[in-house]
Design a protein around this motif. Structure first.
Motif, PDB file in Angstrom:
ATOM      1  N   SER A  23       0.789  -1.238   0.000  1.00 35.46           N
ATOM      2  CA  SER A  23       0.000   0.000   0.000  1.00 35.46           C
ATOM      3  C   SER A  23       0.822   1.289   0.000  1.00 35.46           C
ATOM      4  CB  SER A  23      -0.921   0.020   1.227  1.00 35.46           C
ATOM      5  OG  SER A  23      -0.166   0.032   2.422  1.00 35.46           O
ATOM      6  N   LEU A 148      -3.256   0.428   6.184  1.00 32.30           N
ATOM      7  CA  LEU A 148      -3.770   1.769   6.431  1.00 32.30           C
ATOM      8  C   LEU A 148      -2.662   2.776   6.733  1.00 32.30           C
ATOM      9  CD1 LEU A 148      -6.950   0.956   8.543  1.00 32.30           C
ATOM     10  CD2 LEU A 148      -6.829   1.555   6.141  1.00 32.30           C
ATOM     11  N   PRO A 151       0.273   4.188   3.254  1.00 28.27           N
ATOM     12  CA  PRO A 151       0.342   5.446   2.504  1.00 28.27           C
ATOM     13  C   PRO A 151       1.018   6.574   3.270  1.00 28.27           C
ATOM     14  CG  PRO A 151      -1.812   4.431   2.243  1.00 28.27           C
ATOM     15  CD  PRO A 151      -1.091   3.638   3.299  1.00 28.27           C
ATOM     16  N   TYR A 227     -11.577   1.228   2.631  1.00 26.47           N
ATOM     17  CA  TYR A 227     -10.808   1.876   1.567  1.00 26.47           C
ATOM     18  C   TYR A 227     -11.651   2.773   0.666  1.00 26.47           C
ATOM     19  CZ  TYR A 227      -6.709  -0.778   2.818  1.00 26.47           C
ATOM     20  OH  TYR A 227      -5.624  -1.292   3.511  1.00 26.47           O
ATOM     21  N   GLU A 230     -10.291   6.281   0.662  1.00 27.98           N
ATOM     22  CA  GLU A 230      -8.891   6.547   0.269  1.00 27.98           C
ATOM     23  C   GLU A 230      -8.766   7.517  -0.900  1.00 27.98           C
ATOM     24  OE1 GLU A 230      -4.749   4.281  -0.982  1.00 27.98           O
ATOM     25  OE2 GLU A 230      -6.383   3.163  -0.067  1.00 27.98           O
ATOM     26  N   MET A 233      -9.857  11.146   0.389  1.00 25.49           N
ATOM     27  CA  MET A 233      -9.424  11.648   1.693  1.00 25.49           C
ATOM     28  C   MET A 233      -8.798  13.036   1.601  1.00 25.49           C
ATOM     29  SD  MET A 233      -9.167  11.228   4.935  1.00 25.49           S
ATOM     30  CE  MET A 233      -9.343   9.483   5.325  1.00 25.49           C
ATOM     31  N   PHE A 255      -6.466   9.159   7.772  1.00 24.89           N
ATOM     32  CA  PHE A 255      -6.568   7.812   7.207  1.00 24.89           C
ATOM     33  C   PHE A 255      -5.948   6.774   8.138  1.00 24.89           C
ATOM     34  CE2 PHE A 255      -5.449   4.428   4.136  1.00 24.89           C
ATOM     35  CZ  PHE A 255      -6.714   4.202   3.627  1.00 24.89           C
ATOM     36  N   SER A 355     -11.664   1.544  -3.459  1.00 24.90           N
ATOM     37  CA  SER A 355     -11.030   2.685  -4.117  1.00 24.90           C
ATOM     38  C   SER A 355     -11.839   3.151  -5.317  1.00 24.90           C
ATOM     39  CB  SER A 355      -9.605   2.304  -4.555  1.00 24.90           C
ATOM     40  OG  SER A 355      -8.817   1.945  -3.449  1.00 24.90           O
TER      41      SER A 355
END
Length: 399
Positions: A23, A148, A151, A227, A230, A233, A255, A355
């Motif tokens: 991720s 999570l 990123p 997600y 995501e 966000m 997030f 997503s």
């Protein structure tokens, strides 16, 4: 220390790092693709979507295959294969000369994954009944927290050390996971010298098909819900924030709040499920998660959003352990790896589906509708779980 506890420690570290490896590329992809010579904003967005999504789609296809291999050859060989292969592939991403090679490596990364499936199967089959909930709850925090927090970690490393070093550092960490797995994971596995059954025969040998389907769908809905926010966000935080100079950093914190809460809640809820039953935790967590999504659409600032995301993480901390415990309890040991592989496939599809859902709903209806639709999916799923799982397991004492 018992063997399963030692393995749990190594597997937790390995799953955390491999989940980050899956991720962490999200916030750095657009920057890296521009670095590789793509200047058009529309092309950057297009290639970013392909490069990010292809790993999860391919992983969903190959997870049951590696689960089958784990049942046949043992879980430790699968751990070594996945950690070493991902380490080499991610490290190599730092040397690519164009975006097409990057996409091919992301595809190969999806092919080679399977560390989480093998870890979950290993711990599920080694741990005694009294500690299964706590062990699988603890293990689940690694995958969710890594996904999570990935990123945020990727963005921090990119800012501190440069885009290419994101891949070099992550690849090096995965090689450390490989070494730790090789040295410290122990498995007493007796290989059965018989022909591997087809997936159709495996499915026919599942004693609780309807229950298994409900559990897999629930895991898909959970990851989709986590997600769905995501892709929106940063935009949502930007609208809520008055100080636009640190939007990316604040979005990362918001997030990651779910991941931090999950680390806190999952082992404790897993332990409670050992006492009262995972079906009760699953139903309660789905209801709470569905309700907590609603106020996120009405928050006035990023800190309120962070608070509700933290509450969501506490609720979701009861779902993944419940899924894994139920799979362990209703699945014959000989096919556990393959069913856990299907479970991981459902999770990977949920990441990709979330997503896509978040981006499309936000584009056509508005950001706030992402929360309403996701809440509806969770609450509908809760009703289904009540009739298909909760009532059934209260009548049949299999937990």
């Amino acid at each position: 220390m018992k063997m399963w506890k030692k393995n749990l420690i190594v597997c937790w570290f390995g799953m955390f790092i491999t989940s980050i490896g899956m991720s962490q590329i999200a916030p750095v992809l657009p920057l890296y693709i521009r670095h590789l010579g793509v200047n058009s904003s529309s092309l950057v967005e297009e290639f970013s979507g392909i490069a990010f999504g292809i790993t999860f789609i391919v992983s969903a296809i190959f997870s049951p295959i590696w689960g089958q291999a784990a049942d046949k050859f043992g879980r430790k060989p699968m751990l070594l294969r996945a950690s070493f292969g991902m380490g080499i592939i991610i490290f190599s991403m730092g040397f690519v000369s164009n975006v097409y090679v990057l996409i091919v490596l992301r595809l190969l990364q999806g092919v080679i994954t399977g560390y989480s499936t093998a870890c979950t199967t290993l711990i599920a089959t080694q741990t005694d009944k009294e500690h299964a909930g706590w062990a699988l709850g603890t293990l689940s925090t690694a995958g969710i927290a890594g996904s999570l927090l990935g990123p945020t970690i990727g963005g921090f490393v990119e800012e501190a050390f440069g885009t290419q070093n994101v891949f070099f550092i992550t690849g090096a960490l995965l090689i450390i996971v490989f070494i730790a797995t090789m040295l410290f994971v122990k498995e007493d596995f007796v290989r059965e010298n018989k022909k591997v059954d087809s997936m159709k025969k495996v499915w026919n040998s599942v004693p609780e098909k309807s229950l298994t389907i409900t559990i897999l769908v629930t895991f898909f809905i959970l990851t989709l819900a986590l997600y769905s926010i995501e892709p929106i966000m940063t935009e949502y935080v930007s609208k809520l924030s008055r100080n636009t100079s640190h939007v990316a950093f604040i979005a990362g914190l918001v997030f990651s709040a779910s991941g931090l809460a999950n680390i806190v809640a999952a082992p404790r809820l897993g332990k409670i499920s050992d006492k009262i039953g995972p079906h009760k935790i699953m139903l309660g967590a789905l209801i709470v998660a569905g309700i907590v999504f609603i106020p996120q659409a009405f928050v006035k600032n990023p800190w309120q959003l962070m608070f509700f995301r933290f509450l969501l993480g506490l609720a979701s901390g009861g779902l993944t352990p419940s899924v894994n415990i139920l799979v362990k309890k209703i699945t014959p040991t000989a096919i556990t790896g393959r069913i856990f592989g299907l479970s991981m496939s459902a999770g990977y599809l949920g990441v990709f589906g979330g997503s896509v859902l978040g981006g499309q709903v936000s584009a056509y209806l508005g950001i706030r509708y992402v929360f309403f639709i996701t809440s509806s999916l969770l609450l509908i799923n809760a009703v289904w779980v009540y009739f298909k799982v909760y009532k059934k397991l209260n009548l049949k004492e299999i937990v």
